[in-house]
Design a protein around this motif. Structure first.
Motif, PDB file in Angstrom:
ATOM      1  N   UNK A   1     -32.972  -7.092   5.796  1.00  0.00           N
ATOM      2  CA  UNK A   1     -34.227  -6.053   5.197  1.00  0.00           C
ATOM      3  C   UNK A   1     -32.599  -5.443   4.080  1.00  0.00           C
ATOM      4  N   UNK A   2     -33.140  -5.990   3.411  1.00  0.00           N
ATOM      5  CA  UNK A   2     -31.807  -5.335   2.200  1.00  0.00           C
ATOM      6  C   UNK A   2     -31.822  -3.976   1.867  1.00  0.00           C
ATOM      7  N   UNK A   3     -32.734  -3.268   2.396  1.00  0.00           N
ATOM      8  CA  UNK A   3     -33.277  -1.620   2.557  1.00  0.00           C
ATOM      9  C   UNK A   3     -32.821  -1.316   3.795  1.00  0.00           C
ATOM     10  N   UNK A   4     -32.460  -2.137   4.362  1.00  0.00           N
ATOM     11  CA  UNK A   4     -31.686  -0.895   5.754  1.00  0.00           C
ATOM     12  C   UNK A   4     -30.512  -1.712   6.256  1.00  0.00           C
TER      13      UNK A   4
ATOM     14  N   UNK B   1     -42.805  -4.130   4.576  1.00  0.00           N
ATOM     15  CA  UNK B   1     -41.872  -2.752   3.691  1.00  0.00           C
ATOM     16  C   UNK B   1     -42.064  -1.932   4.548  1.00  0.00           C
TER      17      UNK B   1
ATOM     18  N   UNK C   1     -39.440  -2.200   7.917  1.00  0.00           N
ATOM     19  CA  UNK C   1     -37.432  -2.015   7.674  1.00  0.00           C
ATOM     20  C   UNK C   1     -37.377  -0.605   6.710  1.00  0.00           C
ATOM     21  N   UNK C   2     -38.658  -0.335   5.755  1.00  0.00           N
ATOM     22  CA  UNK C   2     -38.564   1.086   4.832  1.00  0.00           C
ATOM     23  C   UNK C   2     -38.077   2.175   5.810  1.00  0.00           C
TER      24      UNK C   2
ATOM     25  N   UNK D   1     -40.107  -4.111  -1.629  1.00  0.00           N
ATOM     26  CA  UNK D   1     -38.963  -3.434  -0.803  1.00  0.00           C
ATOM     27  C   UNK D   1     -38.579  -1.730  -1.048  1.00  0.00           C
ATOM     28  N   UNK D   2     -38.992  -0.795  -0.422  1.00  0.00           N
ATOM     29  CA  UNK D   2     -38.713   0.555  -0.486  1.00  0.00           C
ATOM     30  C   UNK D   2     -36.927   1.224  -0.003  1.00  0.00           C
ATOM     31  N   UNK D   3     -36.724   1.224  -1.732  1.00  0.00           N
ATOM     32  CA  UNK D   3     -35.123   1.871  -1.529  1.00  0.00           C
ATOM     33  C   UNK D   3     -34.982   3.078  -0.321  1.00  0.00           C
TER      34      UNK D   3
END
Lengths: 199, 336
Positions: free
Chosen positions: A152-155, B77, B80-81, B148-150
């Protein structure tokens, strides 16, 4: 699987390595203790079968999936596999003995060994999982998705480290408490007649 | 009806079941240190949910699992978010689960008191965080074109979502108080009956504010087509009627109305979301819907067949468990 056998070069017939010190940089083993013919038999039920080595399998993977690294850490897999099998065999042996002895509860030596036996399933299970998860590298879904593409790129790594530390500490504390409770109840004198109220 | 919609409805049902059942578990855990003043009283409270809390929690796992299988993009989403929030919830749930088993295993009062408060925390934190999650579902998240939620943890703790958390805590506490009024005896029963009314008042105030806020801050109640307005009205009616039954001392009916309140509230959220599941506040085109976030039709078909066979079996033995453990806890025989 072949990384668990630390077989670098294709062999026919293939020997089973009881002990090996793999060198992943040089792609060979520094030291080996071999049992000839056994790996061919274990893999293909024939003492003369050809067993592909890691170097050959990697060439095939590069041809099929493109350039990259395809050999998982060999030393970890090799020893994890052997510890798992050894623990498993010991469990089977102890089980056979427990059934074969006429009065196992009257044999203090056997009972002392059995006192330590509960470590074996944990050992076997943990090393088995280590082998399964380390051995799957670089794939998270074999042939379809690599681990590096599935992250996951956002973790951020900091979050992962945080969760790893928190859960490890939590489990460590709970394990100690659980062990102490087990010892407390295991060393009590058996009280007759009290079942449900024992807690 | 297509399979995507069918599974959206099934996931709604699973989340509804989860909130109804775990709702009173969380409520009981939250009330534990307050309604139980002595060790036997606290033990009595724990024993009301001791045999059933685990099967209630399974509804959460099933709802999450169904989400993973039917709408994997949403699972990815959202989970992970909200990674750090989920870890916090997980720690709460671990402490709660272990607490039920460990708490009475040592006679030391310090041990028992510590675990009672850990049970409290382990019930409060997940209740609060689930409210926060639902609040964020209603409001939407900053999801980009890649689904994706950043944003990390802090934007998830916005005022609306936090009030959603408070609403869940208030509703679950009321629900738990009604449950305890039905399942305990003696002093604890009297205290539970008294608390039930005060918890109801708090729940009404908090929930009314939340629904009015939702009317203006989200489109859950105002979206054209299927929206959450009618379920919201039904939930409000059920909640008000619950208060009437609490006043009358008829806690079976009060509990039943609490169940209906939570059912209609959950349906309100999902009806308002349909056909989206995760709303994107950046651009509506980035929202995850039941179509762009779902598994393949083959997967949905297989899942439907499996669910049709196994869910009735699960419901049957769940009902049986409840029947077996349905007597009031008198404090004479306490296993937990």
């Amino acid at each position: 699987m072949i990384s668990a056998e630390a077989l670098w070069e294709t062999e026919q017939p293939a020997s089973f390595l009881v002990v090996a010190i793999p060198d992943s940089q040089a792609r060979t083993n520094i030291f080996e203790i071999r049992i000839p013919y056994l790996l061919s038999f274990l893999s293909y039920n024939s003492f003369t079968a050809r067993v592909e080595g890691l170097n050959e399998l990697e060439k095939a993977a590069i041809a099929r999936y493109g350039p990259g690294e395809y050999i998982p850490p060999v030393a970890i897999n090799f020893y994890a596999f052997r510890i798992m099998v050894l623990a498993g065999l010991l469990m089977v042996l102890l089980a056979i003995l427990a059934v074969a002895y006429k009065q196992p509860e009257a044999r203090p030596g056997f009972l002392k060994v059995m006192l330590w036996a509960p470590i074996l399933p944990y050992l076997a299970g943990t090393t088995g999982w280590i082998m399964a998860e380390v051995g799957r590298w670089p794939w998270i879904v074999y042939g379809l998705l690599r681990i590096e593409d599935a992250i996951s790129p956002n973790v951020p790594a900091s979050s992962i480290v945080f969760s790893l530390v928190v859960l490890t500490v939590l489990y460590a504390v709970l394990s100690v408490l659980a062990f102490r409770l087990a010892v407390k109840y295991g060393t009590q004198e058996a009280t007759s007649g009290r079942v449900a109220e024992a807690y | 009806m297509d399979l995507n919609t069918l599974w959206f409805i099934l996931i709604t049902v699973l989340f509804t079941g989860f909130f109804v059942l775990e709702g009173f578990d969380y409520g009981v855990g939250i009330l534990l240190p307050f309604l139980g003043k002595k060790d036997e009283e606290r033990r009595m409270i724990i024993n009301t949910i001791g045999p059933i809390w685990d099967s209630n929690e399974v509804w959460m796992i099933t709802a999450g699992g169904a989400m993973f299988a039917a709408f994997p993009q949403v699972y990815a989403t959202l989970f992970s978010g909200a990674y750090l929030a989920l870890i916090l919830m997980l720690v709460g749930l671990i402490l709660r689960g272990v607490g039920f088993e460990f708490r009475s295993k040592s006679p030391d009062p310090k041990w028992r008191n510590t675990w009672d408060w850990l049970l409290f925390v382990g019930s409060l934190v997940p209740a609060l965080l689930w409210g926060v999650v639902v609040g964020n579902l209603m409001r939407g998240l900053a999801i980009d074109a890649r689904m994706i939620y950043w944003g990390g943890l802090l934007p998830l703790l916005n005022p609306f979502a936090l009030w959603g958390g408070l609403t869940f805590v208030a509703l679950f506490t009321m629900h738990g108080a009604n449950f305890l009024a039905l399942r305990t005896t003696g002093e604890v029963e009297k205290r539970a009956q008294a608390v039930a009314f005060r918890a109801w008042i708090a729940a009404v105030v908090v929930t009314v504010i939340f629904v009015v806020w939702a009317f203006f801050a989200t489109d859950i109640l105002t979206k054209p087509g299927i929206n959450g307005l009618i379920p919201a009205i039904l939930a409000a009616i059920a909640l008000l009627v619950a208060g009437y039954f609490v006043r009358q001392g008829r806690f079976g009916w009060a509990f039943g109305m609490g169940v209906l309140t939570i059912v209609f509230a959950t349906v309100m959220v999902f009806a308002g979301l349909y056909p989206r599941i995760l709303i994107s506040t950046l651009n509506p085109a980035y929202s995850l819907t039941i179509y762009n976030a779902s598994s393949s039709p083959y997967t949905l078909r297989v899942m439907t067949i499996v669910a049709a066979i196994f869910v009735p079996i699960v419901l049957a033995y769940l009902a049986w468990t409840y029947k077996v453990f349905s007597d009031r806890v008198t404090g004479k025989k306490m296993v937990y």
